[in-house]
Design a protein around this motif. Structure first.
Motif: not given
Length: 291
Positions: A101-108, A154-160
């Motif tokens: 989830s975006f609030g727990r996603m790390t920069a890495d 849970g896929q903000a990185n992947y979706a972006a």
């Protein structure tokens, strides 16, 4: 109009498939080889690439491995040109997920997924682009996802990253057309190692990789004249996705205030009547100016 082929023949074609060590990429590589292509099998792990190459060889096909990080496009393309002498089609399939989830996603976790999917698509396509322009021919199939169109928890990185690939494919289709380069994107739905943990038994049974591969081969074929298309496919079904714009509301600029917008906010998203399908940035400018 070119004549529609009765068979999807790839003889004398050099096809590069990234992320071909397993899953969808492996399936694409096997099917391209079966159709006569000389396949450059890219994988991050040498053993995975060599296993697919050996499997192709056992089936009577021709393939070579190229081992590199998916983001090292120069190494992938250099290896392909060294082994095959040219590139006719490029299928950019390599990817990775780090769901959180975006609030727990790390920069890495953000950067790794965006770099592998969007950065990797850029890197390998940019390395191949001068070669394709010089030979004035090429087919490129980029890989996007429904998550890139709709988002997914849970896929903000992947979706972006996948949304960026849609824009990349559409832009390259515009720029590549005069060089005979066709660029499209596929949004596959298939049971692979990447989706195994989130697919239930029905999805695993109903969405085999074999049902996606024919559409990818069609987009990579010389007879394909589409450009800038996003093809959603799974289970033997496929359809092209496109943008839709609601009819919208034109406000009186003399009385235009945030309060006026809030009062009509629901109407801005009303697609029931008068919706259109913009296809270019010029379409955006024209409607804003009332043309």
């Amino acid at each position: 109009m070119p004549e529609t082929p009765t068979t999807a023949d790839f003889r004398d074609q050099v096809v590069v498939v990234t992320g071909a060590g397993r899953g969808l990429g492996r399936r694409y590589a096997l099917d391209f080889a079966a159709a006569g292509a000389f396949v450059v099998v890219h994988a991050r792990r040498a053993d995975a690439a060599r296993e697919v190459v050996a499997e192709i060889g056992h089936r009577g096909g021709h393939a070579v491995p190229v081992v590199a990080d998916a983001r090292d496009g120069a190494a992938i393309v250099a290896g392909a040109l060294a082994e095959g002498g040219r590139i006719d089609a490029l299928v950019v399939n390599a990817g990775a997920v780090r769901d959180r989830s975006f609030g727990r996603m790390t920069a890495d976790e953000w950067h790794e997924v965006v770099d592998v999917h969007l950065g990797g698509a850029y890197a390998v396509t940019a390395a191949a682009w001068p070669h394709l322009c010089t030979q004035r021919y090429g087919r490129i199939v980029l890989t996007t996802s429904g998550a890139g169109m709709h988002g997914n928890f849970g896929q903000a990185n992947y979706a972006a990253a996948k949304a960026g690939i849609i824009a990349l494919a559409k832009t390259l289709a515009i720029e590549g057309a005069r060089f005979g380069i066709g660029v499209n994107a596929v949004a596959p739905m298939a049971h692979t190692g990447m989706t195994d943990g989130v697919f239930d038994d029905d999805l695993r049974a109903g969405l085999p990789a074999e049902s996606v591969s024919p559409f990818v081969l069609a987009l990579a074929h010389p007879a394909c004249t589409r450009g800038g298309a996003v093809l959603e496919t799974g289970g033997g079904w496929a359809a092209e996705l496109r943008w839709e714009r609601a009819a919208g509301v034109r406000f009186d600029t003399g009385t235009l205030t945030p309060a006026a917008v809030l009062a009509d906010l629901e109407r801005l998203g009303d697609f029931t009547t008068g919706s259109t399908h913009p296809a270019t940035t010029a379409d955006c400018l024209d409607v804003a100016l009332g043309r």
